[in-house]
Structures are given as C-alpha cells and as structure tokens.
Enzyme design. Structure first.
Site, PDB file in Angstrom:
ATOM      1  CG  ASP A  85       0.023  -0.040   2.433  1.00 24.06           C
ATOM      2  OD1 ASP A  85       0.596  -0.740   2.457  1.00 24.06           O
ATOM      3  OD2 ASP A  85      -0.461   0.910   2.972  1.00 24.06           O
ATOM      4  CD  GLU A  86      -0.839   4.521   2.741  1.00 25.96           C
ATOM      5  OE1 GLU A  86      -2.110   5.202   3.632  1.00 25.96           O
ATOM      6  OE2 GLU A  86       0.247   4.524   4.353  1.00 25.96           O
ATOM      7  CB  VAL A  87       4.219   1.964  -3.735  1.00 22.21           C
ATOM      8  CG1 VAL A  87       5.743   2.068  -3.525  1.00 22.21           C
ATOM      9  CG2 VAL A  87       4.275   0.921  -2.439  1.00 22.21           C
TER      10      VAL A  87
END
Length: 521
Positions: free
Chosen positions: A314-316
C-alpha cells in the site's frame, strides 16, 4: 450531541432489555434453545472426554477447560454450599477429529447441550475439532452467573441446546507494533480477548517505516531499526505469540509491508534505500533487496505457520525511484516506468512468498492499480472504502474487508454501532462471489495506542464487528439499539475478566459519562 446520544440510548435501554430474555451471549450463536430451569455448578466441576478421537496430548482442551473455569469464578469468592440436587458436575466433550492442526478453514462448529435439573449431571459438547470445542467452552462460560445470596455459580434457563458455526472463515484483528512497541503481555491480553468474541486471526503488522523490532536470523542487522535496544522481539518471542494464539484457536498472520513503509530496514542495511536522501520505497533495482525479502520470508516460514502471509503493497510513492540516478537508469534499461516497477516488485514478492509455501494477501492498491495482472491466488485486503470487495470478487479474486470508514479502530470517532452494521457482503449477491469474501478484519493502527490504552481502544467496538463476522445474517439486528443491552452486558463481563473495555455509550475509547451501573455506561 454526545450527551443527547447517550440519553437517547439510555432511554431505550429499559424496554429493549426486555427483548433480551436473559440471552446474554456474544456473539449470538446460530441456533439457541433454552428453558426456565436453574442448575448449580459443582465446586469440583470436571472435564470428561470419553468417546473422543482427539487425545489432547498437547493439552489444548484441558488447559482451555481450566481457563474457562477460572473465568467463571474470577469475579467473586465462591464459598457457598452447593445444593444436593440440580448440580452440574462437569462437561463431557467429544471431538471427532484427531488432528489439532490450526489453519485457514479449520472446522470451528460445535454443539452444546445442557440438561435440565434431573439425573443428567454433565453438559455435552460435540465438535469436529478441538477448536470448535474451545468456542463451546467460551459460550458455556457466558451462561454462568454468581448468586450473591447463595454465593455459588448458577446456570439459568436450562435446558440449553446450542448449535453454532461461524459465518466467515476469516475473522481478524490487526495490531501494529511498528508505531508503538507492544510488550508480549499486552499482545497476549489482546489474544485472550479475541478468543472471548470468537475472532480467529491476529494480523500482526510487525514492521513499518518507523521501526523494525523483529529479529531476522537471515539478516540480523534488520532489527537495528527498532526504536531502542529493549523494544524488540526475538524469534523465540514471535514463536511464543504464535503458539499462545494457536492454543486459543487463533492464527497469526504476519505482515511484511513492501516495497513502501520500509524506511526502517535501511538502518541495518543502508543499500536497501534508494539513497541516503531518499529512503523508501525499497530499491527495486538492487538484487540484494529481493535476497533480503527472501531471507525474511524464509525466517517467517519457520515461525508463522498460517496459510497466508501479508505482503502489504500500500501507499507506494515511487518518486524516489525516478529521482535516484541508478534506479532511473535501471528503469530505462528494463523499459519500465515507475508503475511497471511497482507491479514488478509486487509480483516478484508474491513469487518469493509462494516459494516458501505461502499464499499471500496484499492491500487493495495493488488490485486498484494492477487488477487481473496480480497472481490469481492473491487475496485483496480492502481498506480505502466501500465498493472494492464487489470489484475484487467480480474479477475472480478473494477479498478481506476492512474499509477504514467503518472498521478502523484508530478512528476514535467511529462508534460501535458503525462497527456492528458494516456488512462485508454489501452488494454481493451471487453465492459463488460471496464465497470469495473470506471475511473481515478490524484494524488497530498504532499511532495513538501502546500498552497503556490499546484495550479500551479495541474493545468493545471490535466485539461488535466480531458478531457481524460470526453470526448468521438472519440473526443480526438491523437496528443496533436492539443489541445494545446484550453488548453492554458483554462489555461489563470483559471488565470483570480484567479487560479494560471502554464504556459502550461513548465513541472510541471514551470514559464513563456519569456515575452509575457498568451496564449503563
């Protein structure tokens, strides 16, 4: 508004409590029948196992029985004289499987029969596995009451006939030990309380960008990323948590969140950073990155025996890749843009996990960005909002629901009612697609919790979600006010068991709003 809400809830409390009929079980079983008799628990309450195929060499059942008896007796000193008739001498447990291995899909069903006053002196439990029997023991414990006049334990409304099984095979709670370290004792308390509400997966978000507290024998410098020398977990500590949970019917899902949320890794191995000035995501161009990931998952496989591992994803933010010359050159040589490189990392991590015998879970961004390009064995973990699960199952992938607007415990303004009403199968009507929703999970992100406040932040809101995940749809209330008295009773039971569950009629981890009975708070 908070005072008005409390007043309204308390106003309906008295008349709604009449509907409960003393059926103060949480979560509500699938099928319940009961009478009007009273039984008295023997001071020498015993466990019998004649007729079981399960030998209990590992003492999972016998230890759970002793814990159950302690829970029943913990609130008061039992020093009365038990009558000579109507006495319940013990539990006769029959388990039909010899196997005590716990993993995804283990049969958790049970039958509990408690006689009326008469010649029968043992209650009966039947279960396919020892883990179904553990659930039956918990249900039995909630039927017992202390009589303040006779000073003995009574069991009301006998005879009882309960037939029960979970609605979903995955019923999870996530804890986060990277934002704040949690001592083993605090984690064990969470596990104990999970067993009271029949949750069966502890999702352990062990490391993140903030800290790397877990010992990794393959790469021993990784835990240089811990907050301090003492805020760490040894491999033996991790195994202790896994075994402690397993003996209570709970699997431990380990998460290693890649390629983002990994800045702490570079404190032990700086070459994992794209550069000293730009420290995450992990360096996608460096083969050492994948060697370390392979070593971590190899170490995991020796401790975390659950079918699944969580690979995050997530949230890369890929800006460090395009801003770092050597990674930028690698992308150009490979003919990849940053989105391609993100997909390359996710798929390669999945392949490594598979080589160590795992199936894998990824946060929903991986599905939102790559869809059917993911490995078909991927379980997509929803968190950003509603409507994702229906898209996931429509693509033929499996899903776990944790939408943050309803099931994030760190959202302190979220009430237990919203936790109770959140439906994992919303807008999913086809039976073959419903089966792809494995269940759901409430998430206790750790930015604002540590050992001092984690219990009252989790409970009783997580218990509200637990009934949604255990109890069949037709027995769930469409109006949470109908279950408020029963949940209030259960919250007080948790307090009696030493669990710092917060007042029911306050959002988040609120404090009691006024003087009065526990059940009114």
């Amino acid at each position: 508004m908070g005072v008005l809400r409390t007043a309204l809830l308390m106003g309906i409390f008295l008349w709604v409590s009449l509907l409960a009929n003393g059926l103060n079980l949480w979560p509500m079983p699938a099928s319940v029948g009961y009478g009007s008799g009273i039984l008295y628990l023997s001071n020498n309450f015993q466990l019998r196992t004649e007729g079981s195929k399960y030998s209990d060499d590992s003492r999972i059942l016998s230890d759970a029985f002793l814990r159950m008896v302690d829970l029943v007796r913990v609130a008061h000193v039992i020093d009365g004289i038990v009558p000579s008739s109507g006495v319940l001498d013990g539990l006769h447990v029959r388990i039909f499987s010899e196997d005590d291995k716990l993993n995804f899909g283990t049969d958790e069903s049970y039958k509990l029969s408690i006689p009326a006053s008469g010649k029968e002196t043992y209650a009966q439990i039947e279960a396919q596995t020892v883990y179904g029997a553990l659930h039956a023991l918990e249900t039995f414990s909630q039927l017992c009451y202390f009589n303040f006049t006779s000073k003995i334990i009574e069991l009301h409304s006998a005879p009882w006939k309960i037939i029960d099984q979970p609605r979903f095979p995955y019923r999870g709670l996530m804890i986060d030990t990277s934002r704040h370290y949690l001592p083993l004792a605090a984690i064990k308390k969470v596990i104990d309380t999970m067993s009271y509400v029949k949750l069966n997966v502890l999702h352990w978000h062990i490391v993140d960008e903030d800290s790397f507290p877990l010992e990794m024998p393959s790469y021993p410098n990784l835990w240089n990323g811990a907050y301090s020398y003492s805020e760490r977990y040894t491999t033996a500590d991790a195994l202790e948590i896994v075994l402690y949970a397993q003996r209570r019917g709970i699997n431990v899902l380990a998460e290693i969140d890649v390629p983002g949320h990994a800045r702490s890794w570079g404190l032990g191995y700086p070459s994992l950073w794209p550069s000293f000035d730009c420290r995450e995501p992990l360096d996608v161009s460096n083969e050492f990155t994948f060697q370390v990931l392979d070593g971590i998952l190899s170490d995991f496989s020796k401790v975390f025996k659950f079918k699944f591992v969580h690979l995050g994803g997530d949230e890369v933010n890929t800006s460090c890749w395009t801003a770092t010359p050597h990674i930028k050159n690698w992308l150009k040589k490979k003919g990849l843009n940053e989105s391609d490189a993100y997909r390359y990392f996710v798929l390669r991590a999945q392949k490594i996990a598979s080589s160590h015998g795992y199936e894998f879970i990824n946060w929903e961004e991986t599905f939102n960005d790559f869809g059917k390009q993911l490995n078909p064995k991927t379980v997509v973990h929803n968190w950003l909002g509603r409507g994702v699960a229906e898209k996931v199952v429509d693509a033929g992938l499996r899903c776990i629901v944790s939408n943050q607007d309803k099931w994030y415990l760190d959202h302190l303004d979220s009430t237990w009612e919203s936790f109770y009403l959140n439906e994992p199968l919303e807008n999913i009507s086809k039976p073959e697609q419903q089966k792809l929703v494995l269940g759901g999970e409430v998430c206790m992100w750790g930015e604002t919790v540590d050992a001092s406040d984690i219990e009252q932040t989790i409970w009783p809101r997580a218990a509200a979600a637990a009934e949604r995940l255990w109890t069949p749809t037709w027995k769930l209330a469409t109006d949470p006010k109908l279950v408020a008295p029963r949940l209030a009773h259960f919250r007080c039971l948790l307090n009696k068991r030493g669990v710092a569950a917060a007042p029911l009629f306050a959002p988040g981890r609120g404090t009691p709003p006024f003087t009065g009975s526990c059940i009114q708070q």
